[in-house]
Design a protein around this motif. Sequence first.
Motif, mmCIF file in Angstrom:
data_model
loop_
_atom_site.group_PDB
_atom_site.id
_atom_site.type_symbol
_atom_site.label_atom_id
_atom_site.label_comp_id
_atom_site.label_asym_id
_atom_site.label_seq_id
_atom_site.Cartn_x
_atom_site.Cartn_y
_atom_site.Cartn_z
ATOM 1 N N LEU B 426 -12.043 -9.998 -42.565
ATOM 2 C CA LEU B 426 -11.397 -10.243 -43.474
ATOM 3 C C LEU B 426 -10.187 -10.185 -42.758
ATOM 4 O O LEU B 426 -9.007 -9.722 -43.041
ATOM 5 N N PRO B 427 -9.899 -11.592 -41.890
ATOM 6 C CA PRO B 427 -8.727 -11.137 -41.265
ATOM 7 C C PRO B 427 -7.063 -11.821 -42.225
ATOM 8 O O PRO B 427 -6.116 -10.924 -42.267
ATOM 9 N N PHE B 485 -12.525 -0.442 -46.505
ATOM 10 C CA PHE B 485 -11.906 -1.446 -46.518
ATOM 11 C C PHE B 485 -11.936 -2.957 -47.436
ATOM 12 O O PHE B 485 -11.202 -3.222 -48.003
ATOM 13 N N ALA B 486 -13.217 -3.091 -47.136
ATOM 14 C CA ALA B 486 -14.130 -4.313 -46.523
ATOM 15 C C ALA B 486 -14.059 -3.871 -48.853
ATOM 16 O O ALA B 486 -14.003 -5.184 -49.211
ATOM 17 N N PHE B 487 -14.440 -3.268 -49.111
ATOM 18 C CA PHE B 487 -15.267 -2.711 -50.570
ATOM 19 C C PHE B 487 -13.997 -2.448 -50.707
ATOM 20 O O PHE B 487 -13.622 -3.009 -52.507
ATOM 21 N N ARG B 488 -12.378 -2.248 -50.852
ATOM 22 C CA ARG B 488 -11.762 -2.648 -51.875
ATOM 23 C C ARG B 488 -10.303 -3.339 -51.334
ATOM 24 O O ARG B 488 -9.072 -3.444 -51.535
ATOM 25 N N LEU B 492 -6.154 -4.547 -52.771
ATOM 26 C CA LEU B 492 -5.735 -4.643 -50.932
ATOM 27 C C LEU B 492 -4.545 -5.355 -50.861
ATOM 28 O O LEU B 492 -3.449 -5.460 -50.755
ATOM 29 N N MET B 493 -5.834 -6.659 -51.227
ATOM 30 C CA MET B 493 -4.375 -8.026 -51.727
ATOM 31 C C MET B 493 -3.166 -7.672 -52.046
ATOM 32 O O MET B 493 -2.539 -8.735 -51.844
ATOM 33 N N GLU B 494 -4.078 -7.205 -53.892
ATOM 34 C CA GLU B 494 -2.528 -6.945 -54.538
ATOM 35 C C GLU B 494 -1.350 -6.032 -54.133
ATOM 36 O O GLU B 494 -0.443 -5.925 -54.474
ATOM 37 N N VAL B 495 -1.727 -5.427 -52.894
ATOM 38 C CA VAL B 495 -0.238 -4.041 -53.126
ATOM 39 C C VAL B 495 0.410 -4.787 -52.203
ATOM 40 O O VAL B 495 0.691 -5.302 -51.719
ATOM 41 N N LEU B 516 -22.695 0.565 -49.102
ATOM 42 C CA LEU B 516 -21.738 -0.462 -48.086
ATOM 43 C C LEU B 516 -21.489 -0.745 -47.041
ATOM 44 O O LEU B 516 -21.197 -1.715 -46.336
ATOM 45 N N LEU B 517 -22.621 0.235 -46.128
ATOM 46 C CA LEU B 517 -22.642 0.003 -44.343
ATOM 47 C C LEU B 517 -23.896 -1.158 -44.373
ATOM 48 O O LEU B 517 -23.399 -2.053 -44.182
ATOM 49 N N GLN B 518 -24.895 -1.207 -45.533
ATOM 50 C CA GLN B 518 -25.923 -2.261 -45.094
ATOM 51 C C GLN B 518 -24.743 -3.645 -45.960
ATOM 52 O O GLN B 518 -25.295 -4.543 -45.388
ATOM 53 N N ILE B 519 -23.956 -3.391 -47.043
ATOM 54 C CA ILE B 519 -23.460 -4.897 -47.093
ATOM 55 C C ILE B 519 -22.745 -5.123 -46.354
ATOM 56 O O ILE B 519 -22.846 -6.379 -45.481
ATOM 57 N N PHE B 520 -21.579 -4.463 -45.342
ATOM 58 C CA PHE B 520 -20.762 -4.878 -43.946
ATOM 59 C C PHE B 520 -21.885 -5.263 -43.406
ATOM 60 O O PHE B 520 -21.413 -5.710 -42.859
ATOM 61 N N LEU B 521 -23.382 -4.475 -42.955
ATOM 62 C CA LEU B 521 -23.966 -5.113 -41.908
ATOM 63 C C LEU B 521 -23.829 -5.828 -41.819
ATOM 64 O O LEU B 521 -24.793 -6.574 -41.273
ATOM 65 N N PHE B 522 -25.582 -6.462 -43.077
ATOM 66 C CA PHE B 522 -26.771 -7.045 -42.938
ATOM 67 C C PHE B 522 -26.066 -8.286 -44.486
ATOM 68 O O PHE B 522 -26.590 -9.084 -44.675
ATOM 69 N N ALA B 523 -25.440 -8.079 -45.198
ATOM 70 C CA ALA B 523 -25.056 -8.807 -46.011
ATOM 71 C C ALA B 523 -23.666 -9.939 -46.075
ATOM 72 O O ALA B 523 -23.507 -10.446 -46.583
#
Lengths: 184, 526
Positions: B426-427, B485-488, B492-495, B516-523
């Motif tokens: 999420l650079p 952080f990825a989920f929100r 966060l980009m708006e703040v 959350l973990l599954q999406i971040f790691l495997f999706a």
Amino acid sequence: MSAKAVSCTIKSPVALQIGDASVNVTSIQEISIKNYYTVYLTVCLQRREDGSAKWVTCLRNYCLMSNPNAEAGSHDYFSIYRQQSFLLYLGFEMLLEPDNVTTGRLFCYCYLKDSERGVPVWLSPLTPVEEPLDLNGLPDPETVSSSIQQMWALTEIIQASQTAASIGRFDVEGSYDVKLLSHP
Amino acid sequence: MLDESAELSVSITQIVQRLKGTHLHSQLEKQAKECLHKPEIKLETLKDDVRRLLKASGWERKLQNAVYRELHILPPPRHPRAPPEHTKEPLAYMRKAQVNWEKRILKSLNSMCTELGIPLARKRPVPEQNELTNKWNEMGTDEPDLSKFRPVYAPKDFLEVLVGLKNPNNERSEDLTVRSHWGLIQVSLNVRDIPQTREMYPELGLTYGQLGIDDHTHVPPDLFESEHIHIGKKVVSEHDSAAAQQYSRQGCPTGLRAQLWSLILNTTDDPEAITHYEQLKARVIHHDLLVDNLIYKDVKLTASNDDYYFVFEDYLYQVLLCFSRDTAVLEHFNYNCATPPKSCIQSKSGSEQCAVVYPPNGVIPFHGFSMYVAPLCFLYNEPSKLYSVFREMYIRYFFRLHSVSSHPSGIVSLCLQFERLLQTHLPQLFYHLREIGAQPLRIAFKWIVRAFSGYLSTDQLLLLWDRILGYDSLEIVAVLAAAVFAFRAENLMEVTSLASAEAVLADLSTLKVMPLLQIFLFATSV
């Protein structure tokens, strides 16, 4: 994009004189080093053969730090053994028999932090400084290497037995009047 | 690479040495002797027959579990020339940072004790001992004046120490290159990226069933849940630590979790464990320690204010006060590079000065420490059992969250892994947060230091801790922090300020950790 010159310092090497200068023949059983950010190690030994001295590489480009940009291995202890069966603590086999050795050189290869600039900086041999390798007080290397595994197991037992017993009590004769704390 | 047979023989010797003289050892000897009376034992095959009988009666399994436990806390192999502190922590600058940090803590504790005129330790007068014995089960009803006590340190103080860590061999240039550190942690440790983490956590993948996902009400239980519970019951009846650890990678059913964790940590209901706890309780009654007030204050400030945990206030005192007096905890300093604080006291005969450790377990509690215990109160209501499980979890995992080291489960690696994962995947978000003065680690640090205790809802937290135990690593905590952080990310980009970023991430109580973990790691595409 034009190439940008980077300044660097080349340090003089320290040659290791092995054994007594007047007695030419020495067999090496083990070389131990403590690393400090060397990535690759090459070991060369000067052997006396048929009256002439010849430099031979006995170990080439052994990797001490798997990732030059990370810390793993940067401060670790390593041992190089002559025999295949004693690959211990990241030790490794020498390419040839380190007999009749008089002098040694260790070539240490490091990487610049930014690998985009690529070329590894390595120490080149200049005038050697005489420094005898201290073997005083050590037992005969042949017997040591043959019993090294047992010795290590023994050392571990001795160390472990110092901490195995849990005393349990924290006070001294019923008293625990702690006044001020200090860092040991 | 290490010679495997040499390393193995050293490990075996160490483990045998550690198990010798334990209660299990004497029990095994007793059982073996009793076997000799059995008719099926023959003199010619004595050894094999006894072994067979011990296996059939479950004693071999108990020994296996004990050995498995020792493997978890075995110090790493030592080079013969390496000093002990090198084995605990090879990087000299990290050892130095830990020493300096400890000195600061000691100074703070010493000055607190001098300013308040309260001794670090004192023997309780008998009336006070009796009073405490009577109200042991309701210490929470006490309202002592704790206003003059302040926590020795809070997580944010420790974060500053970590931010200040610098490798002296690394000359930092001012210009940013591709490999510069965008985040706060300035040291380069090997941390896993997503592809490597996938390899380490395959059971969290999309093709495996998970508790926390596949036990949802709308998923028919025969797809995964029923079978998983059935296997769980079998694992518990087999009393196998290693199997329990493997099993918990896919989550522990609520009804079996207490037994499974106890199996994984090899804590027993032996009379020995209960006696040990009673001994610790006796020590609490006899001596009053300054750190007790720190514990009281911490519980009052954190767990007591938490909707989920305030009911367990009394249990927390019963566990933490005993924990401070448990010298068995000192063993973990064999593999922890921290050093316990010491003091010299005069022996009663006045003849000599003896060095003692303070507190007896060598661990000074900080603000939030009680949150390591609080979630366990949902699983165990028997104080000695609760205590054993907490102690084992502390000496295996939690100690790494508040000492400076380069260990892969150490707090420095976890923080760096969090920052790297965020920077890599999420650079844009990382850059944006950095620009508005909201370094992501400043928000995530408090989650990581507490392994999310007090931030997630309890059922979700326990699912996370299932995986910490299952994989014997705290890395999942860093991964979850990045996944949050990825989920929100959109919000966060708006703040535009640190305060608003913190507000977006203030409430994690509705999060479901496994999806959350599954999406971040495997999706996530890498």
